[in-house]
Scaffold this active site. Structure first.
Site, PDB file in Angstrom:
ATOM      1  N   THR A  27       0.869  -1.180   0.000  1.00 25.68           N
ATOM      2  CA  THR A  27       0.000   0.000   0.000  1.00 25.68           C
ATOM      3  C   THR A  27       0.907   1.231   0.000  1.00 25.68           C
ATOM      4  O   THR A  27       2.109   1.115   0.217  1.00 25.68           O
ATOM      5  CB  THR A  27      -0.891   0.064   1.261  1.00 25.68           C
ATOM      6  OG1 THR A  27      -0.068   0.340   2.408  1.00 25.68           O
ATOM      7  CG2 THR A  27      -1.652  -1.224   1.491  1.00 25.68           C
ATOM      8  N   VAL A  99       7.162  -2.316   7.256  1.00 24.83           N
ATOM      9  CA  VAL A  99       7.084  -0.851   7.255  1.00 24.83           C
ATOM     10  C   VAL A  99       7.775  -0.311   6.005  1.00 24.83           C
ATOM     11  O   VAL A  99       8.899  -0.691   5.684  1.00 24.83           O
ATOM     12  CB  VAL A  99       7.726  -0.270   8.540  1.00 24.83           C
ATOM     13  CG1 VAL A  99       7.800   1.244   8.458  1.00 24.83           C
ATOM     14  CG2 VAL A  99       6.926  -0.700   9.764  1.00 24.83           C
ATOM     15  N   LYS A 100       7.053   0.577   5.321  1.00 22.94           N
ATOM     16  CA  LYS A 100       7.578   1.137   4.072  1.00 22.94           C
ATOM     17  C   LYS A 100       8.217   2.494   4.356  1.00 22.94           C
ATOM     18  O   LYS A 100       7.570   3.408   4.883  1.00 22.94           O
ATOM     19  CB  LYS A 100       6.407   1.314   3.111  1.00 22.94           C
ATOM     20  CG  LYS A 100       6.696   0.906   1.695  1.00 22.94           C
ATOM     21  CD  LYS A 100       5.397   0.934   0.916  1.00 22.94           C
ATOM     22  CE  LYS A 100       5.639   0.795  -0.548  1.00 22.94           C
ATOM     23  NZ  LYS A 100       4.428   1.034  -1.318  1.00 22.94           N
ATOM     24  N   ILE A 101       9.486   2.605   3.996  1.00 24.95           N
ATOM     25  CA  ILE A 101      10.230   3.838   4.249  1.00 24.95           C
ATOM     26  C   ILE A 101      10.783   4.362   2.918  1.00 24.95           C
ATOM     27  O   ILE A 101      11.457   3.614   2.188  1.00 24.95           O
ATOM     28  CB  ILE A 101      11.433   3.563   5.200  1.00 24.95           C
ATOM     29  CG1 ILE A 101      10.976   3.012   6.546  1.00 24.95           C
ATOM     30  CG2 ILE A 101      12.305   4.806   5.378  1.00 24.95           C
ATOM     31  CD1 ILE A 101      10.370   4.029   7.487  1.00 24.95           C
TER      32      ILE A 101
END
Ligand code: E4P
Length: 277
Positions: A27, A99-101
């Protein structure tokens, strides 16, 4: 080779899961916005409980399939804080949060990086939080992210192609195919600092990781059509994430339809009979 759905729409995710093809979900804030607008409008209640909505997605997708949720902050501190919050708040639901960074959260092109994205990846990875490094447009960004401990890096193949076409003023539709071997303008290949297509970016990162035995998955993102998905897979992507529409297109061919019409027409009653329980 794993396939993810690139969507925050729970109905789309459910369709893909039922299709038995999905190994995970990605997402981003834009996809969340789209989903919120869709469901807020439909319920007529004017709001959607974001916490419950995300929990429902995580539960639906299940334990063995990672779901990437992106931070919103643009500084090292914010991203680490938000990354930890996302993980703490949601990973308990189905143990599948990644977790998207962003590789570099800077909002100004010319600002000198203080490695905020890279440092945030490292800080979260040190805490055992899996990280998907997003908005990757160069092999060197991918290298730094992997060295910092990212579990996955996401080269945005489709947006590379958009960028190259825009550079030469070429009009295009979102799903249009862009040749993996690049396009020529005048006598030269159109390129972005040595990258000639989105698939080429995926290939270069996959080659770099394989050459140096770097344990980080290449997640081909921003996939716009089935041929690009195929070429990303052939280029060595470990994962490709695509919208539901592209995943559906992967099942289609006019000769398949033609064959089906003929086969269904040719079924003789004797054969139909033995197919009954
Ligand atoms: C990746 O994880 C992103 O969510 C996504 O693939 C971006 O795709 P787009 O360029 O089609 O928006």
């Amino acid at each position: 080779m794993k396939l993810f759905i690139d969507s925050a729409d729970i109905e789309e995710i459910e369709i893909a899961l039922k299709g038995s093809i999905i190994d995970g979900v990605t997402t981003n804030p834009s996809l969340i916005k789209k989903a919120v607008e869709k469901y807020r409008g439909r319920s007529g209640k004017g709001k959607l409980d974001m916490q419950t909505y995300i929990e429902d997605i995580l539960r639906l997708v299940g334990r063995s399939r990672p779901v990437s949720l992106e931070v919103a902050g643009t500084s090292y501190r914010e991203m680490v804080r938000e990354g930890k919050t996302l993980y703490k708040r949601f990973n308990r639901v189905a143990r599948n949060v990644v977790v998207k960074i962003p590789v570099n959260p800077s909002l100004k092109l010319d600002s000198v990086s203080d490695f905020d994205g890279i440092k945030a990846i490292h800080a979260l990875a040190q805490e055992g939080i899996p990280v998907n490094c997003t908005l990757v447009f160069t092999p060197e960004q991918a290298l730094l992210a992997a060295k910092a401990g990212a579990k996955m890096v996401s080269p945005f193949a489709g947006r590379v192609d958009d960028y190259l076409r825009t550079k030469i003023g070429k009009k295009f539709g979102k799903g249009d195919y862009f040749p993996a071997h690049g396009i020529v303008k005048g006598k030269a290949l159109v390129e972005d600092n040595g990258v000639i297509s989105g698939v080429d970016l995926v290939a270069q990162i996959a080659q770099l990781f394989s050459l140096h035995n770097i344990q980080c998955e290449v997640l081909a993102a921003s996939i716009r059509n089935p041929r690009q998905l195929r070429e990303a897979a052939l280029a060595g992507a470990h994962i490709a994430t695509a919208p539901l529409a592209v995943l559906k297109q992967c099942t289609q061919h006019e000769k398949t339809v033609e064959g089906m019409k003929k086969f269904t027409k040719d079924i003789v009653p004797e054969y139909a009979k033995i197919l009954k329980p």
